[in-house]
Scaffold this motif. Structure first.
Motif: not given
Length: 173
Positions: A151-173
């Motif tokens: 979720t992102i509100d202006r400049r405030e970011v909340h990472l809700l699904d880190a595994p999905a973000l890792h998968s998208l970035a193709k980075i091992d957690p």
């Protein structure tokens, strides 16, 4: 936090790094006598200037300081190598996801929340750093938000699904 920029061959300025509390600024003058770019505070910032001669004397008199400086420089070198690899990736989503994960890890190392943090930099600056346009950064953030990864509100970011973000970035957690 600070934004570090360097001039390009065509006279523009390109963001080369974002520094957070505890990061070192000015290591580039160890090899040269002049800074190749400039730094701009993105929010209220305090800096502590240590002349090179004084730093050299301190590393000789304080046990462990030289090793800590080498660790910091090594971490910075690893980060820059990772950024070069990231910029070779072709997909904007990978770049933005990896950027958010990297910021998350940096905040966590400083004792802050790795899942909720404030972006002190503009979307334009993020785009410059990642080799993307501001509009592309905004579109990717909107897609990540709509898919429930962040979720992102202006400049405030909340990472809700880190595994999905890792998968998208193709980075091992």
């Amino acid at each position: 936090s600070l934004k570090v920029s360097a001039p390009t061959t065509d006279g523009r300025s390109e963001v080369t790094n974002f520094l957070l509390p505890g990061d070192l600024l000015g290591l580039d003058v160890l090899d040269e006598s002049n800074h190749r770019g400039d730094a701009q505070a993105l929010e209220s910032t305090s800096l502590c200037e240590i002349p090179l001669d004084a730093l050299d004397a301190l590393t000789n008199s304080i046990v462990g300081l030289r090793r800590q400086l080498l660790r910091v420089m090594s971490r910075q070198l690893q980060h820059e190598q990772a950024m070069l690899a990231l910029l070779r990736r072709t997909r904007a989503e990978q770049r933005v996801a990896a950027f958010l994960l990297h910021l998350s890890a940096r905040y966590e190392r400083r004792g802050f929340s790795p899942t909720t943090f404030r972006l002190s930099m503009s979307r334009h600056d993020i785009g410059s750093y990642l080799g993307l346009t501001k509009e592309t950064v905004c579109r990717v953030c909107t897609r990540l938000h709509e898919s429930g990864v962040i979720t992102i509100d202006r400049r405030e970011v909340h990472l809700l699904d880190a595994p999905a973000l890792h998968s998208l970035a193709k980075i091992d957690p």
